[in-house]
Scaffold this motif. Structure first.
Motif, PDB file in Angstrom:
ATOM      1  N   UNK A 139       0.899  -1.116   0.071  1.00 35.88           N
ATOM      2  CA  UNK A 139      -0.079   0.066  -0.036  1.00 35.88           C
ATOM      3  C   UNK A 139       0.852   1.333   0.016  1.00 35.88           C
ATOM      4  N   UNK A 140       2.176   1.183   0.340  1.00 38.55           N
ATOM      5  CA  UNK A 140       3.038   2.332   0.148  1.00 38.55           C
ATOM      6  C   UNK A 140       3.406   2.800   1.549  1.00 38.55           C
ATOM      7  N   UNK A 141       4.704   2.933   1.725  1.00 33.44           N
ATOM      8  CA  UNK A 141       5.533   3.565   3.005  1.00 33.44           C
ATOM      9  C   UNK A 141       5.024   5.126   3.078  1.00 33.44           C
ATOM     10  N   UNK A 142       4.811   5.482   4.339  1.00 36.75           N
ATOM     11  CA  UNK A 142       4.787   6.800   4.584  1.00 36.75           C
ATOM     12  C   UNK A 142       5.906   7.595   4.273  1.00 36.75           C
ATOM     13  N   UNK A 143       5.896   8.890   4.051  1.00 38.26           N
ATOM     14  CA  UNK A 143       6.837   9.895   3.517  1.00 38.26           C
ATOM     15  C   UNK A 143       6.771  11.234   4.604  1.00 38.26           C
ATOM     16  N   UNK A 144       7.065  11.022   5.824  1.00 38.59           N
ATOM     17  CA  UNK A 144       7.294  12.223   6.777  1.00 38.59           C
ATOM     18  C   UNK A 144       7.975  13.396   6.376  1.00 38.59           C
ATOM     19  N   UNK A 145       7.400  14.654   6.302  1.00 37.25           N
ATOM     20  CA  UNK A 145       8.288  15.652   6.016  1.00 37.25           C
ATOM     21  C   UNK A 145       8.538  15.790   4.567  1.00 37.25           C
ATOM     22  N   UNK A 146       8.017  15.216   3.667  1.00 34.77           N
ATOM     23  CA  UNK A 146       7.957  15.039   2.235  1.00 34.77           C
ATOM     24  C   UNK A 146       6.790  15.888   1.605  1.00 34.77           C
ATOM     25  N   UNK A 179      -5.973  20.584   2.700  1.00 34.12           N
ATOM     26  CA  UNK A 179      -6.609  20.746   4.132  1.00 34.12           C
ATOM     27  C   UNK A 179      -6.843  19.494   4.966  1.00 34.12           C
ATOM     28  N   UNK A 180      -6.448  18.353   4.119  1.00 41.40           N
ATOM     29  CA  UNK A 180      -6.920  17.092   4.712  1.00 41.40           C
ATOM     30  C   UNK A 180      -5.338  16.433   5.431  1.00 41.40           C
ATOM     31  N   UNK A 181      -4.240  16.937   4.911  1.00 38.16           N
ATOM     32  CA  UNK A 181      -3.021  16.041   5.151  1.00 38.16           C
ATOM     33  C   UNK A 181      -2.663  16.331   6.604  1.00 38.16           C
ATOM     34  N   UNK A 182      -2.116  15.161   7.144  1.00 36.05           N
ATOM     35  CA  UNK A 182      -2.066  15.024   8.697  1.00 36.05           C
ATOM     36  C   UNK A 182      -0.683  14.140   8.898  1.00 36.05           C
ATOM     37  N   UNK A 183       0.301  14.270   9.399  1.00 34.83           N
ATOM     38  CA  UNK A 183       1.540  13.523   9.333  1.00 34.83           C
ATOM     39  C   UNK A 183       1.175  12.357  10.079  1.00 34.83           C
ATOM     40  N   UNK A 184       0.222  12.351  10.878  1.00 39.73           N
ATOM     41  CA  UNK A 184      -0.395  11.116  11.771  1.00 39.73           C
ATOM     42  C   UNK A 184      -1.397  10.294  11.071  1.00 39.73           C
ATOM     43  N   UNK A 185      -2.377  11.121  10.853  1.00 37.28           N
ATOM     44  CA  UNK A 185      -3.683  10.455  10.453  1.00 37.28           C
ATOM     45  C   UNK A 185      -3.734  10.139   9.166  1.00 37.28           C
ATOM     46  N   UNK A 186      -3.199  11.287   8.156  1.00 37.78           N
ATOM     47  CA  UNK A 186      -3.195  11.023   6.821  1.00 37.78           C
ATOM     48  C   UNK A 186      -1.793  11.563   6.168  1.00 37.78           C
ATOM     49  N   UNK A 187      -0.933  10.887   6.100  1.00 37.72           N
ATOM     50  CA  UNK A 187       0.202  11.549   5.772  1.00 37.72           C
ATOM     51  C   UNK A 187       0.487  11.019   4.469  1.00 37.72           C
ATOM     52  N   UNK A 188       1.379  11.950   3.530  1.00 35.77           N
ATOM     53  CA  UNK A 188       2.046  11.511   2.196  1.00 35.77           C
ATOM     54  C   UNK A 188       2.527  10.129   2.333  1.00 35.77           C
ATOM     55  N   UNK A 189       2.047   9.370   1.116  1.00 38.71           N
ATOM     56  CA  UNK A 189       2.511   8.122   1.128  1.00 38.71           C
ATOM     57  C   UNK A 189       3.089   7.855  -0.318  1.00 38.71           C
TER      58      UNK A 189
END
Length: 778
Positions: free
Chosen positions: A644-651, A703-713
């Protein structure tokens, strides 16, 4: 949590062979061996684990040269997410893995940018433990792998030569020989392989990515007495490879490369004291050396140039005793080992915009040639850069600086003792253990660790229910540990690049809870599921230096991880066998960062999803053996993987952030505006969200991005591999010839492991690779 698999198999292979000649020892050795096997079959009812045999290893098509061992782990173990360059993230952690190689503990990094891996061809049996570990295991415990290597005891002279070739100039050659009698055995494996896509690349098609690896392994078994077994393992490995270029770094003429060497020597002694009691001792020494070479012209290295020469010596001894009688199995032992680190680095900045002295009126970094003092920016028509780091100026080669030289050594001493008991009371099995670890290195720590578990086989239902708790002691990673820890308040005497470090990172502690079940369905299908919760104080990770293979230790305040690991096994049914492994994990890390070297953006919030786990990943492998046709043994293999894809924190937290990336970075992520795709020479600088798209990175809506609940992946991917083979296409007397054709990534799916990740950089999944091979067995 009882008799180790290694003991049972070694005794089967060796001690029972002696018993064939000597009547009196026969009673003793066979009794111990049988009890060992029976104990192993009933072992660890409170811990999730799965066994992979040598046949499975042979059949799997491995997609990456030099990282076959981690390929094997990610393809056969539930809850393990695959990452680039042989990295594996077990159960939401970064590379938190212990390997026991014939009793020798190994807890350092498995990725091929750190060390040469175990050759999968030497594996006779592998047991991967994903549940809460018993007390005998510590240090790195999210995944514990017991590897039993092949032996030549009691075997006539036999050998196997194999040769493969395929896409991207991929090639491999291998030779295995075994010979033994009733008191001795010799097994040796040697191999070499190479590819023009050795490391995973920042572009789909490889640029400057050639590499090769060579290895040799020898195991010698000897039974000097009926109740004694001694074996020696000797191994050596070497790999040399280029750092793959992107279009951007290729245009600058970057030519970085690495050279790794490793050696290993271990001896194992098993003594049978009585039919119920045995003792094992395993001394070992292991060395790894890694050299990283910059481009001949250092200024062609993008952002920074770095030269590295580091080594790691690991020496120690492991000893344990096992007593098994009736319903009870007792085990006690300990490990004492020391690691010597030697690290040398030369570092210098080459990009004048990375630590710019001045900015223009819009806040954009400018070169401002000749300006070295922020107070001089106004005279040049610019503003002073508020983020300018003066301590890096002496090492900015683009402004007349010189290389920063670093050379230090350090020693890490570790000791552990443990005791554990398993008690079988009818359908219920109770286990309890206690472990004590002491760590004395760049920081110090110690921890008392209770472990408890229960397994219940439901009468009449063939159902196993289990639950366990483990207190764990986590230690920092050894790779580049001195350089990453060498910082303090006094910049004049500390590493100026370690801007996040104020003191050496300390060992961490973890509470882990597991519940699970195993259930057979008829004669052929078995389901094993395990849910886990892990709460860690001081959670470890790595970050990458400018998309190079050089990484540094990072630690965060804490982490909370929970997830599911599930395995379905299909036993042979009319020639069809296979398995499916899958996992789901929520890997939440909490700031602040308490160590490491980070050169790019860090997560802004207090909690974020790190790139250690995926919402869902699975691998399903099926193997069909056709009916024998005149002695032939043809078979077909199929593997389907979904990630499903790794998270990309800070990206790129919002879609407009992508417009400041280079054209090359935009095309890597598949950025497009309507039907217009970015190219290295034609980046996209503006686009409405209604037309915005990115094929290979999943960016949440505004408006929906959230590093915890809805991160870039990373975008989801599906990969299909197929193999067709005949293990005995031609046979005469004792000689047989087999052939195999494998295709990995059959549909040439363009997908990413990661993208501009602080912790990994950017790497594509390998394109379609067609490989054909021949094997001659004699």
């Amino acid at each position: 949590m009882t008799f180790p698999l290694k003991t049972a198999l070694l005794l089967c292979l060796s001690v029972s062979a002696i018993a064939q000649q000597e009547e009196k020892p026969k009673t003793v050795t066979e009794t111990v061996t049988v009890r060992a096997i029976e104990a192993e079959l009933e072992a660890m009812p409170s811990t999730a684990h799965g066994v992979v045999d040598g046949g499975t290893v042979r059949r799997l098509p491995l997609s990456s040269t030099g990282s076959g061992f981690t390929d094997l782990i990610t393809r056969t173990t539930p809850g393990v997410a695959a990452d680039s360059n042989g990295f594996a993230h077990p159960l939401g952690e970064h590379a938190d893995t212990s390997v026991s190689l014939d009793g020798q503990p190994m807890t350092d990094q498995l990725a091929k940018i750190f060390a040469n891996q175990i050759d999968p061809r030497i594996i006779d049996r592998m047991d991967a433990m994903t549940g809460a570990p018993p007390a005998e295991f510590g240090d790195k415990t999210s995944l514990v792998i017991n590897v039993v290597t092949k032996s030549g005891v009691g075997r006539p002279l036999a050998g196997e030569w194999s040769s493969e070739g395929g896409s991207f100039a991929t090639w491999s050659q291998g030779l295995m020989l075994s010979k033994g009698g009733q008191r001795w055995g010799e097994f040796i494996a040697a191999g070499a392989a190479g590819s023009n896509r050795f490391l995973d690349t920042p572009e789909f098609r490889p640029i400057h990515a050639r590499g090769d690896v060579e290895s040799v392994f020898n195991r010698f078994d000897w039974n000097p007495h009926a109740n004694d077994l001694i074996h020696w393992n000797v191994g050596y490995g070497r790999s040399a490879f280029q750092t793959p270029n992107s279009f951007d770094t290729e245009a600058k003429g970057q030519q970085q490369r690495s050279l790794l060497t490793s050696g290993n020597l271990a001896m194992g002694w098993t003594h049978v004291v009585s039919p119920e009691w045995l003792v094992q001792v395993t001394p070992f020494v292991r060395v790894q050396q890694a050299r990283y070479l910059p481009s001949p012209d250092e200024m062609r290295d993008q952002t920074a140039t770095l030269a590295q020469d580091r080594s790691l010596w690991n020496m120690g001894v492991r000893a344990e005793t096992v007593y098994a009688r009736g319903r009870q199995t007792l085990k006690a032992g300990g490990t004492l080992w020391q690691t010597r680190l030697n690290e040398r680095f030369d570092v210098g900045l080459t990009d004048p915009l990375f630590n710019a002295v001045c900015v223009d009126g819009s806040g954009n970094a400018v070169v401002a040639a000749g300006v070295r003092d922020p107070q001089a920016c106004a005279a040049a028509g610019y503003k002073a850069n508020a983020d300018f780091q003066a301590r890096l100026l002496p090492y900015d080669l683009s402004r007349g600086g010189t290389l920063y030289h670093f050379s230090k050594t350090a020693g890490i001493a570790q000791a552990a003792v443990y005791a554990q008991e398993e008690l079988r009371l009818g359908a219920v099995t109770l286990s309890a253990g206690l472990r004590y670890d002491v760590y004395d290195g760049l920081s110090t720590g110690k921890q008392l660790q209770p472990r408890v578990g229960i397994g219940w086989r439901v009468p009449g239902a063939k159902t196993l229910l289990r639950a366990s708790y483990a207190r764990l002691f986590e230690t920092p990673y050894n790779e580049n540990l001195i350089f990453a820890n060498d910082a303090g308040q006094d910049a004049a005497t500390s590493n100026p690049f370690a801007v996040y470090r104020s003191e050496p990172v300390k060992p961490g502690t973890r509470n882990q809870f597991n519940v699970g079940f195993a259930q057979p369905f008829g004669k052929y299908v078995t389901v094993d599921a395990d849910y886990y919760w892990k709460f860690t104080h001081t959670a470890f990770d790595f970050d990458t230096l400018f998309n190079t293979p050089v990484t540094f230790s990072v630690a965060w305040e804490k982490s909370k991880i929970d997830g599911l690991a599930l395995r379905v096994n299909l036993e042979d049914w009319h020639g069809v066998s296979g398995y499916s492994v899958m996992g789901h994990v929520r890997s939440r890390f909490f700031t602040p960062q308490v160590g490491g070297l980070i050169f790019s953006a860090t997560p802004a919030g207090s909690v974020f999803r790190i790139d250690h786990g995926e919402e869902f990943e699975q691998t399903t492998a099926l193997h069909y053996t056709l009916p024998k046709m005149r002695g032939h043994r043809p078979w077909v293999g199929f593997s389907w993987g979904y990630n499903s894809g790794l998270a990309l924190p800070g990206t790129t937290p919002v879609y407009t952030d992508t417009f400041v990336l280079t054209g090359d970075e935009q095309q890597q992520m598949g950025l497009h505006c309507g039907g217009v795709y970015a190219t290295p020479s034609q980046p996209i600088r503006n686009c409405s969200y209604a037309l915005f798209g990115a094929d290979r990175v999943r960016i949440p809506a505004p408006g929906t991005q959230d590093d915890d609940r809805n991160p870039v992946r990373v975008a989801p991917r599906q990969l299909v591999d197929v193999s067709v083979a005949d293990d005995a296409l031609w046979r005469r007397d004792r000689v047989s010839v087999g052939m195999k054709l494998s295709v990995t990534n059959l549909f040439d799916k363009v997908a990413l492991y990661n993208f501009l990740s602080t912790f990994s950089g950017t790497h594509f999944v390998p394109p379609r690779n067609i490989q054909a091979g021949v094997t001659i067995a004699f």
